[in-house]
Design an enzyme around this catalytic site. Structure first.
Site, PDB file in Angstrom:
ATOM      1  N   ARG A   1      -8.398  22.291 -19.529  1.00 44.21           N
ATOM      2  CA  ARG A   1      -9.644  21.567 -19.791  1.00 44.21           C
ATOM      3  C   ARG A   1      -9.612  20.308 -18.943  1.00 44.21           C
ATOM      4  O   ARG A   1      -8.543  19.795 -18.595  1.00 44.21           O
ATOM      5  CB  ARG A   1      -9.769  21.213 -21.269  1.00 44.21           C
ATOM      6  CG  ARG A   1      -9.736  22.419 -22.215  1.00 44.21           C
ATOM      7  CD  ARG A   1      -9.818  21.965 -23.661  1.00 44.21           C
ATOM      8  NE  ARG A   1      -9.788  23.091 -24.596  1.00 44.21           N
ATOM      9  CZ  ARG A   1      -8.681  23.577 -25.158  1.00 44.21           C
ATOM     10  NH1 ARG A   1      -7.507  23.021 -24.865  1.00 44.21           N
ATOM     11  NH2 ARG A   1      -8.741  24.588 -25.993  1.00 44.21           N
TER      12      ARG A   1
ATOM     13  N   HIS B   1     -15.347  23.451 -16.330  1.00 47.18           N
ATOM     14  CA  HIS B   1     -14.895  24.401 -17.340  1.00 47.18           C
ATOM     15  C   HIS B   1     -14.994  25.840 -16.852  1.00 47.18           C
ATOM     16  O   HIS B   1     -14.293  26.720 -17.369  1.00 47.18           O
ATOM     17  CB  HIS B   1     -15.697  24.228 -18.632  1.00 47.18           C
ATOM     18  CG  HIS B   1     -14.917  24.592 -19.860  1.00 47.18           C
ATOM     19  ND1 HIS B   1     -13.853  23.840 -20.318  1.00 47.18           N
ATOM     20  CD2 HIS B   1     -15.026  25.622 -20.723  1.00 47.18           C
ATOM     21  CE1 HIS B   1     -13.354  24.391 -21.408  1.00 47.18           C
ATOM     22  NE2 HIS B   1     -14.043  25.477 -21.671  1.00 47.18           N
TER      23      HIS B   1
ATOM     24  N   ARG C   1     -11.703  27.073 -15.739  1.00 46.11           N
ATOM     25  CA  ARG C   1     -10.871  27.544 -16.861  1.00 46.11           C
ATOM     26  C   ARG C   1     -11.267  28.969 -17.248  1.00 46.11           C
ATOM     27  O   ARG C   1     -10.412  29.822 -17.502  1.00 46.11           O
ATOM     28  CB  ARG C   1     -11.033  26.584 -18.034  1.00 46.11           C
ATOM     29  CG  ARG C   1     -10.320  26.991 -19.323  1.00 46.11           C
ATOM     30  CD  ARG C   1     -10.465  25.855 -20.329  1.00 46.11           C
ATOM     31  NE  ARG C   1     -10.161  26.269 -21.697  1.00 46.11           N
ATOM     32  CZ  ARG C   1      -8.945  26.280 -22.224  1.00 46.11           C
ATOM     33  NH1 ARG C   1      -7.901  25.928 -21.480  1.00 46.11           N
ATOM     34  NH2 ARG C   1      -8.761  26.642 -23.474  1.00 46.11           N
TER      35      ARG C   1
ATOM     36  N   HIS D   1      -5.404  28.026 -27.398  1.00 45.23           N
ATOM     37  CA  HIS D   1      -6.313  28.374 -28.486  1.00 45.23           C
ATOM     38  C   HIS D   1      -5.550  28.450 -29.810  1.00 45.23           C
ATOM     39  O   HIS D   1      -4.392  28.878 -29.839  1.00 45.23           O
ATOM     40  CB  HIS D   1      -6.995  29.714 -28.213  1.00 45.23           C
ATOM     41  CG  HIS D   1      -8.027  29.644 -27.140  1.00 45.23           C
ATOM     42  ND1 HIS D   1      -8.537  30.760 -26.510  1.00 45.23           N
ATOM     43  CD2 HIS D   1      -8.640  28.580 -26.557  1.00 45.23           C
ATOM     44  CE1 HIS D   1      -9.431  30.384 -25.605  1.00 45.23           C
ATOM     45  NE2 HIS D   1      -9.510  29.079 -25.624  1.00 45.23           N
TER      46      HIS D   1
ATOM     47  N   TYR E   1     -12.917  36.300 -24.233  1.00 44.10           N
ATOM     48  CA  TYR E   1     -12.537  36.827 -22.922  1.00 44.10           C
ATOM     49  C   TYR E   1     -12.196  38.303 -23.015  1.00 44.10           C
ATOM     50  O   TYR E   1     -12.451  39.063 -22.081  1.00 44.10           O
ATOM     51  CB  TYR E   1     -11.338  36.041 -22.384  1.00 44.10           C
ATOM     52  CG  TYR E   1     -11.634  34.580 -22.179  1.00 44.10           C
ATOM     53  CD1 TYR E   1     -12.315  34.138 -21.051  1.00 44.10           C
ATOM     54  CD2 TYR E   1     -11.258  33.632 -23.122  1.00 44.10           C
ATOM     55  CE1 TYR E   1     -12.604  32.795 -20.865  1.00 44.10           C
ATOM     56  CE2 TYR E   1     -11.538  32.288 -22.947  1.00 44.10           C
ATOM     57  CZ  TYR E   1     -12.207  31.882 -21.817  1.00 44.10           C
ATOM     58  OH  TYR E   1     -12.498  30.555 -21.644  1.00 44.10           O
TER      59      TYR E   1
END
Length: 475
Positions: A205, A307, A310, A333, A342
């Site tokens: 991030r 972002h 990422r 996460h 994802y």
């Protein structure tokens, strides 16, 4: 002398000059903040006077459990709610006097036409959800805490939240990813460009990226090099394995950055040697975003956000077959739902099932005639029997059921045959026998396709049908 510059420009320039002199060792004291943040009392100035103390007290209380940035965002949303109350009911005397029909419902409705003060565009659905959440939590928490002016009843419910948009991660396609990397590699602004290359290579991030410190690389005997990612959005640290390319980037950044004295960490207040420093200051998010915009324009690409780098990192890992647990660890996460976004982007199981079903359908249907407009799977069973179709199948008393593999097994499949209330007699032996034959064939079909649980389901049905047939024949 008139330069066309305002006082704010000269204050910022003076502050930057003092910072540079401090880091060069010429001044002994660090410059104070260039801009002093507004107090909660100042930020709540437009809230009705009778309600203002409760708003301010609540924000001070939240500082004990939330980060300063979170409390600041909360203050922005509550100030908007307070301004709305001042507009429609300036004489309101207490939060306990809030009425759902008079205050809350019109406020929620007004959010559909609220405009972003920066872009001039209507606020997003996500922003609407955050604003309703902020007010809901505010009212609910002061009620739980037993404040005297808390509303006597619940005013905001789950159904008041607009439905959130379930969008897929916006990754960069391979060609765009390569073009952007090339533009960043050729950039004259090496510090910001290399920062973006590190972000792409490690999936950080932007806040985590700029919080990296000089000692962020750790060599683990027998395990290679690892990047220590500091506390970030979710207040958690993690270690990411890195390759020689990232090590080369970090070495180049170390040589490019401006050396100086340690800077005060915005989260802890402790002195820290940050990796990305420039003339006595940390590299700012605006500088990184500006360099990304420049590189994207050079590469002939549209607007790109940090972002998205990422997202591109995570998408590449998913395409390479990384496990969900590893993806969670690499991205930091804390729940599987965050990483599953994802996994849904490119589901290898869905793709393989589609291709297998399509191949079988084509082999049964034959080549599609020229000019045919039907979808390939329209006639999935072709001229073959339904028992050979590449689908999850169930034999029913009056027919059969076909489900796509991606749907999974039906929770109601053959539920009647297993129910204790199900009864039969010898008049139904022919139907039961035919169903048993089909169930055995379906079990073999599922076993060949690797659907082990589905095969076991059919075998359990065969056993149950054997018992029913024996009981019917004996009766």
């Amino acid at each position: 002398m008139h330069t066309g510059r305002g006082a704010k420009h000269y204050r910022a320039t003076t502050h930057s000059a003092r910072q540079i002199l401090f880091h060069l060792g010429i001044l002994d004291n660090e410059a104070g903040p260039a801009v002093a943040p507004l107090s909660f009392e100042e930020r709540m100035a437009d809230v009705p006077a009778a309600l203002r103390p409760a708003f301010v007290s609540y924000l001070h209380r939240k500082r004990a459990t939330c980060t300063p940035k979170t409390v600041s965002s909360l203050a922005t949303r509550l100030a908007h709610f307070g301004r709305y109350l001042a507009t429609i009911d300036p004489d309101i005397v207490s939060l306990a006097a809030l009425d759902r029909r008079r205050h809350i419902e019109p406020f929620i409705t007004s959010l559909t036409t609220t405009v972003n003060s920066v872009t001039g565009e209507p606020i997003t659905v996500a922003d609407r959800i955050r604003r309703v959440h902020a007010v809901s939590n505010f009212l609910a928490e002061i009620t739980e805490w037993g404040w005297d002016d808390a509303p006597p009843r619940k005013l905001i419910f789950r159904t008041d939240l607009p439905r959130g948009q379930r969008v897929l991660p916006r990754y960069l396609p391979v060609d765009a990813d390569r073009k952007l990397a090339a533009a960043l590699s050729d950039s004259p602004y090496r510090l910001a460009a290399d920062a973006l290359l590190v972000q792409r290579a490690c999936g950080l991030r932007i806040g985590e990226l700029l919080d990296l410190e000089l000692d962020c690389i750790h060599e683990i005997p027998g395990q290679g090099s690892w990047l220590k990612v500091p506390l970030g959005k979710l207040d958690s640290e993690r270690m990411i394995p890195v390759d020689e390319e990232v090590l080369t980037l970090v070495d180049r950044i170390t040589a490019t950055r401006s050396p100086g004295r340690p800077l005060r960490h915005p989260r802890t207040g402790a002195p820290a040697d940050f990796l990305f420093t420039h003339h006595g200051k940390r590299l700012s998010q605006s500088a990184v975003r500006g360099e990304l915009n420049r590189a994207a324009a050079t590469a002939g690409l549209g607007h790109i956000t940090p972002h998205q780098l990422r997202h591109t990192y995570a998408t590449a890992l998913i395409n390479a077959g990384v496990s969900l647990q590893a993806l969670m660890a690499l991205l930091g996460h804390v729940s599987t739902q965050m990483s599953l976004r994802y996994a849904h982007l490119f589901d290898a199981t869905v793709r393989s099932e589609y291709e297998r079903a399509l191949d079988l359908a084509k082999s049964r249907i034959g080549p599609i005639p020229a000019g045919r407009t039907q979808l390939p799977l329209t006639d999935v069973t072709g001229d073959g029997g339904w028992k050979d179709a590449p689908a999850i199948k169930s034999r029913l008393a009056g027919g059969y059921c076909l489900r796509a593999p991606a749907q999974g097994s039906c929770p109601y499949a053959n539920i009647c045959e297993h129910c204790p209330s199900f009864h039969t007699d010898s008049t139904h032996l022919a139907v039961l026998s035919a169903q048993r034959v089909d169930a055995r064939e379906l079990a073999e079909d599922a076993q060949k396709r690797g659907w082990i649980e589905e095969a076991e389901r059919h075998r359990a049905l065969v056993s149950r049908l054997d018992a029913l047939i024996d009981a019917s024949a004996a009766g």
